[in-house]
Design a protein around this motif. Structure first.
Motif, PDB file in Angstrom:
ATOM      1  N   ILE A  11     -50.612 -38.157  58.273  1.00 27.29           N
ATOM      2  CA  ILE A  11     -50.927 -38.917  57.069  1.00 27.29           C
ATOM      3  C   ILE A  11     -52.434 -38.947  56.832  1.00 27.29           C
ATOM      4  N   ALA A  12     -53.194 -39.044  57.903  1.00 33.38           N
ATOM      5  CA  ALA A  12     -54.653 -39.003  57.756  1.00 33.38           C
ATOM      6  C   ALA A  12     -55.074 -37.674  57.127  1.00 33.38           C
ATOM      7  N   TYR A  13     -54.430 -36.599  57.547  1.00 32.32           N
ATOM      8  CA  TYR A  13     -54.717 -35.281  56.969  1.00 32.32           C
ATOM      9  C   TYR A  13     -54.326 -35.250  55.494  1.00 32.32           C
ATOM     10  N   ILE A  14     -53.156 -35.807  55.177  1.00 32.33           N
ATOM     11  CA  ILE A  14     -52.699 -35.836  53.786  1.00 32.33           C
ATOM     12  C   ILE A  14     -53.690 -36.602  52.918  1.00 32.33           C
ATOM     13  N   GLU A  15     -54.121 -37.772  53.392  1.00 31.66           N
ATOM     14  CA  GLU A  15     -55.033 -38.603  52.609  1.00 31.66           C
ATOM     15  C   GLU A  15     -56.343 -37.884  52.320  1.00 31.66           C
ATOM     16  N   GLN A  16     -56.801 -37.049  53.254  1.00 35.71           N
ATOM     17  CA  GLN A  16     -58.067 -36.340  53.087  1.00 35.71           C
ATOM     18  C   GLN A  16     -57.918 -35.085  52.241  1.00 35.71           C
ATOM     19  N   ASN A  17     -56.687 -34.669  51.995  1.00 38.81           N
ATOM     20  CA  ASN A  17     -56.479 -33.382  51.326  1.00 38.81           C
ATOM     21  C   ASN A  17     -55.536 -33.471  50.122  1.00 38.81           C
ATOM     22  N   LEU A  18     -55.448 -34.629  49.505  1.00 39.24           N
ATOM     23  CA  LEU A  18     -54.536 -34.809  48.380  1.00 39.24           C
ATOM     24  C   LEU A  18     -54.876 -33.915  47.195  1.00 39.24           C
ATOM     25  N   LYS A  19     -56.127 -33.455  47.116  1.00 39.75           N
ATOM     26  CA  LYS A  19     -56.533 -32.605  45.995  1.00 39.75           C
ATOM     27  C   LYS A  19     -56.358 -31.120  46.306  1.00 39.75           C
ATOM     28  N   ARG A  58     -50.328 -38.886  45.493  1.00 39.51           N
ATOM     29  CA  ARG A  58     -51.106 -38.219  44.450  1.00 39.51           C
ATOM     30  C   ARG A  58     -51.047 -38.994  43.140  1.00 39.51           C
ATOM     31  N   LEU A  59     -49.873 -39.481  42.793  1.00 37.80           N
ATOM     32  CA  LEU A  59     -49.749 -40.298  41.588  1.00 37.80           C
ATOM     33  C   LEU A  59     -50.592 -41.564  41.707  1.00 37.80           C
ATOM     34  N   ASP A  60     -50.523 -42.194  42.873  1.00 36.58           N
ATOM     35  CA  ASP A  60     -51.242 -43.438  43.105  1.00 36.58           C
ATOM     36  C   ASP A  60     -52.754 -43.233  42.995  1.00 36.58           C
ATOM     37  N   ARG A  61     -53.257 -42.161  43.610  1.00 33.36           N
ATOM     38  CA  ARG A  61     -54.687 -41.896  43.584  1.00 33.36           C
ATOM     39  C   ARG A  61     -55.145 -41.472  42.188  1.00 33.36           C
ATOM     40  N   ALA A  62     -54.326 -40.667  41.498  1.00 33.75           N
ATOM     41  CA  ALA A  62     -54.664 -40.267  40.138  1.00 33.75           C
ATOM     42  C   ALA A  62     -54.731 -41.488  39.227  1.00 33.75           C
ATOM     43  N   LEU A  63     -53.782 -42.407  39.387  1.00 31.23           N
ATOM     44  CA  LEU A  63     -53.779 -43.618  38.573  1.00 31.23           C
ATOM     45  C   LEU A  63     -55.038 -44.442  38.822  1.00 31.23           C
ATOM     46  N   GLU A  64     -55.477 -44.517  40.072  1.00 30.49           N
ATOM     47  CA  GLU A  64     -56.690 -45.258  40.386  1.00 30.49           C
ATOM     48  C   GLU A  64     -57.886 -44.675  39.626  1.00 30.49           C
ATOM     49  N   ALA A  76     -54.886 -35.652  36.686  1.00 26.07           N
ATOM     50  CA  ALA A  76     -53.590 -35.039  36.990  1.00 26.07           C
ATOM     51  C   ALA A  76     -53.773 -33.629  37.553  1.00 26.07           C
ATOM     52  N   MET A  77     -54.612 -32.842  36.916  1.00 24.41           N
ATOM     53  CA  MET A  77     -54.821 -31.467  37.360  1.00 24.41           C
ATOM     54  C   MET A  77     -55.483 -31.433  38.737  1.00 24.41           C
ATOM     55  N   GLU A  78     -56.433 -32.346  38.962  1.00 25.19           N
ATOM     56  CA  GLU A  78     -57.146 -32.359  40.236  1.00 25.19           C
ATOM     57  C   GLU A  78     -56.233 -32.728  41.389  1.00 25.19           C
ATOM     58  N   TYR A  79     -55.212 -33.546  41.130  1.00 19.19           N
ATOM     59  CA  TYR A  79     -54.299 -33.968  42.186  1.00 19.19           C
ATOM     60  C   TYR A  79     -53.041 -33.098  42.261  1.00 19.19           C
ATOM     61  N   GLY A  80     -53.150 -31.874  41.770  1.00 15.72           N
ATOM     62  CA  GLY A  80     -52.116 -30.887  42.063  1.00 15.72           C
ATOM     63  C   GLY A  80     -51.000 -30.740  41.051  1.00 15.72           C
ATOM     64  N   PHE A  81     -51.086 -31.429  39.917  1.00 12.28           N
ATOM     65  CA  PHE A  81     -50.059 -31.270  38.893  1.00 12.28           C
ATOM     66  C   PHE A  81     -50.468 -30.130  37.959  1.00 12.28           C
ATOM     67  N   ASN A  82     -49.605 -29.148  37.797  1.00 12.75           N
ATOM     68  CA  ASN A  82     -49.959 -27.955  37.038  1.00 12.75           C
ATOM     69  C   ASN A  82     -50.123 -28.218  35.549  1.00 12.75           C
ATOM     70  N   PHE A  87     -47.098 -34.156  35.247  1.00 13.15           N
ATOM     71  CA  PHE A  87     -47.643 -35.410  35.778  1.00 13.15           C
ATOM     72  C   PHE A  87     -47.008 -36.607  35.071  1.00 13.15           C
ATOM     73  N   TYR A  88     -46.919 -36.531  33.758  1.00 13.05           N
ATOM     74  CA  TYR A  88     -46.381 -37.649  32.966  1.00 13.05           C
ATOM     75  C   TYR A  88     -44.936 -37.931  33.358  1.00 13.05           C
ATOM     76  N   LYS A  89     -44.149 -36.863  33.519  1.00 10.34           N
ATOM     77  CA  LYS A  89     -42.739 -37.044  33.886  1.00 10.34           C
ATOM     78  C   LYS A  89     -42.620 -37.682  35.259  1.00 10.34           C
ATOM     79  N   ALA A  90     -43.426 -37.205  36.222  1.00 13.23           N
ATOM     80  CA  ALA A  90     -43.394 -37.772  37.572  1.00 13.23           C
ATOM     81  C   ALA A  90     -43.864 -39.220  37.567  1.00 13.23           C
ATOM     82  N   PHE A  91     -44.884 -39.510  36.765  1.00  9.15           N
ATOM     83  CA  PHE A  91     -45.407 -40.878  36.678  1.00  9.15           C
ATOM     84  C   PHE A  91     -44.353 -41.815  36.089  1.00  9.15           C
ATOM     85  N   LEU A  92     -43.698 -41.365  35.043  1.00  7.82           N
ATOM     86  CA  LEU A  92     -42.671 -42.185  34.392  1.00  7.82           C
ATOM     87  C   LEU A  92     -41.535 -42.488  35.353  1.00  7.82           C
TER      88      LEU A  92
END
Length: 433
Positions: A11-19, A58-64, A76-82, A87-92
């Motif tokens: 999880i520490a690795y995930i948090e550092q590499n979400l982008k 990724r959604l949580d960090r993008a929202l922040e 959205a693009m920076e956090y891996g959504f093409n 992104f909008y669909k996943a967020f909804l």
């Protein structure tokens, strides 16, 4: 290295590499496991799949970032959504509304970690220092009456307190609902103020402390005893009163709306069909066709509102034979209001695992719950016609879900038996009104 420590490192690795691109293969290699075993271990420790966790973070960090005026498409693009549409669909799907609507309701958003099951007792005791309560109280998991752990984000502290953690906005919404319930004369989990007078802690992971209700669920002996009809009526009345309280806050909180019919027909029903073949259940194809045709015609006419969603009898508290309130619950969704009284009845029926006469009493209990509800919040003609289909919906969802989780396979079997029984009781159920 313990399993929790292995997943913490991941999880520490995930948090550092979400982008960046995070693959299961990378994480499994770091842990020295096969991909399959690592994903299994991750879900076992955290309670969510690896893919779901990464997507949620990724959604949580993008929202922040969006909350501090960054363009949504850039975040959205920076956090891996093409695409922004993806992104909008996943967020909804996660938050129940658009980012703009979410922030218009809650203001700024602070990203919080969701891996709550791995908090140590030392960490929890440090959190409890935020409240003026006796220190050193025993900390334990919260369990329902059959001994099953309720969730990974809630703990009992001593005999009198419950500690919860999670998303700040969700905890604040739960606090507002608790206050609305209290206004209806129901016992409710109103937060205990922290030492600085707030409702929540200001930790990275937000916490709330509530006082445990004094009431207790009815024993199984009482639920299935000679007065089961009287108690069923009280269950129904209490759920109707709860709905009155929830209706008062619904317009303020913009809850996620679950389309029950679509949820069943697009997800649960196909999986039940597969189990019907796998386990030789004997459900005819005409049942599924009738469900789609007849419930589909009724569904849009059914009243919908914010509901409890988990009105299991162990969550409804009695004192001296009268309902005093509900155990604390997570804010769920807006759905057909008929779900809650029907779910209460199926929750009672599920106890047939170790109660011989549960099936014999089910019709009487369901009838009483519905009429108790109807005495406070009158059911519409369409709701009275839809009772059978809503109960079938609940059972198909349970059958599909429990079969998909290894530790709940036995519950899947129980719920398959319940579904078959309910289908047999169609004429009886339709004759209640």
């Amino acid at each position: 290295m313990q399993n929790a420590d292995i997943i913490r490192a991941g999880i520490a690795y995930i948090e550092q590499n979400l982008k960046t691109d995070i693959t299961p293969e990378d994480l499994a290699q770091m842990a020295g496991y096969s991909v399959c075993h690592y994903q299994y271990l991750f879900a076992q420790v955290t309670g969510v799949s690896l893919a779901a966790y990464i997507n949620r973070r990724r959604l949580d960090r993008a929202l922040e970032e969006i909350s501090v005026k960054r363009k949504a498409i850039d975040a959205a693009m920076e956090y891996g959504f093409n695409t922004y549409a993806g992104f909008y669909k996943a967020f909804l799907r996660m938050y129940g509304c658009s980012p703009k609507k979410y922030l218009s309701i809650y203001g700024t958003h602070q990203s919080t970690s969701e891996v709550l099951s791995m908090l140590t007792e030392t960490e929890l005791r440090k959190v409890l220092n935020n409240w003026d309560i006796p220190q050193g109280l025993p900390i334990s998991d919260v369990k329902i009456m059959d001994g099953t752990k309720t969730a990974n984000n809630v703990w009992q502290v001593g005999k009198d307190y419950i500690l919860k953690t999670g998303d700040r906005a969700a905890l604040l919404l739960n606090a507002r609902i608790a206050k609305a319930m209290a206004s209806q004369g129901l016992a409710a989990a109103v937060p205990i103020p922290t030492k600085d007078g707030g409702e929540l802690t200001d930790d990275k992971n937000c916490f709330v402390l509530i006082r445990k209700s004094t009431g207790e669920p009815l024993s199984k002996a009482e639920r299935f005893g000679a007065k089961c009809g009287d108690f069923g009526f009280k269950y129904g009345q209490s759920i109707a009163k709860l709905h009155n309280a929830l209706a008062k806050v619904e317009s303020d909180i913009q809850p996620f709306e679950q389309n029950l019919f679509e949820h069943v027909t697009e997800w649960a029903l196909p999986l039940v069909k597969k189990q019907n073949i796998q386990w030789n259940m004997g459900i005819s194809e005409s049942f599924f066709e009738e469900y789609i045709r007849d419930f589909g015609a009724l569904f849009e006419k059914l009243p919908k509102q914010l509901i409890h969603r988990d009105t299991n009898p162990c969550n409804i508290l009695f004192n001296n034979g009268e309902v005093i309130g509900f155990a604390d619950f997570e804010l769920s969704e807006r759905s057909v209001r008929l779900w809650d009284p029907c779910y209460c009845a199926t929750g009672i029926l599920s106890e047939q695992r170790d109660t011989e006469n549960a099936y014999d009493k089910f019709s009487e209990i369901l009838d009483s719950i519905l009429h108790g509800y109807d005495s406070v919040n009158p059911l519409t003609a369409e709701e009275k016609q839809a009772v059978y289909y809503v109960i079938c919906s609940i059972q198909m969802i349970c059958v599909a879900y429990f079969e998909s989780v290894n530790e709940y396979k036995e519950l899947a079997k129980t719920n398959r038996e319940m579904l078959l029984y309910i289908i047999e009781q169609k004429n009886c159920i339709n004759g209640f009104f």
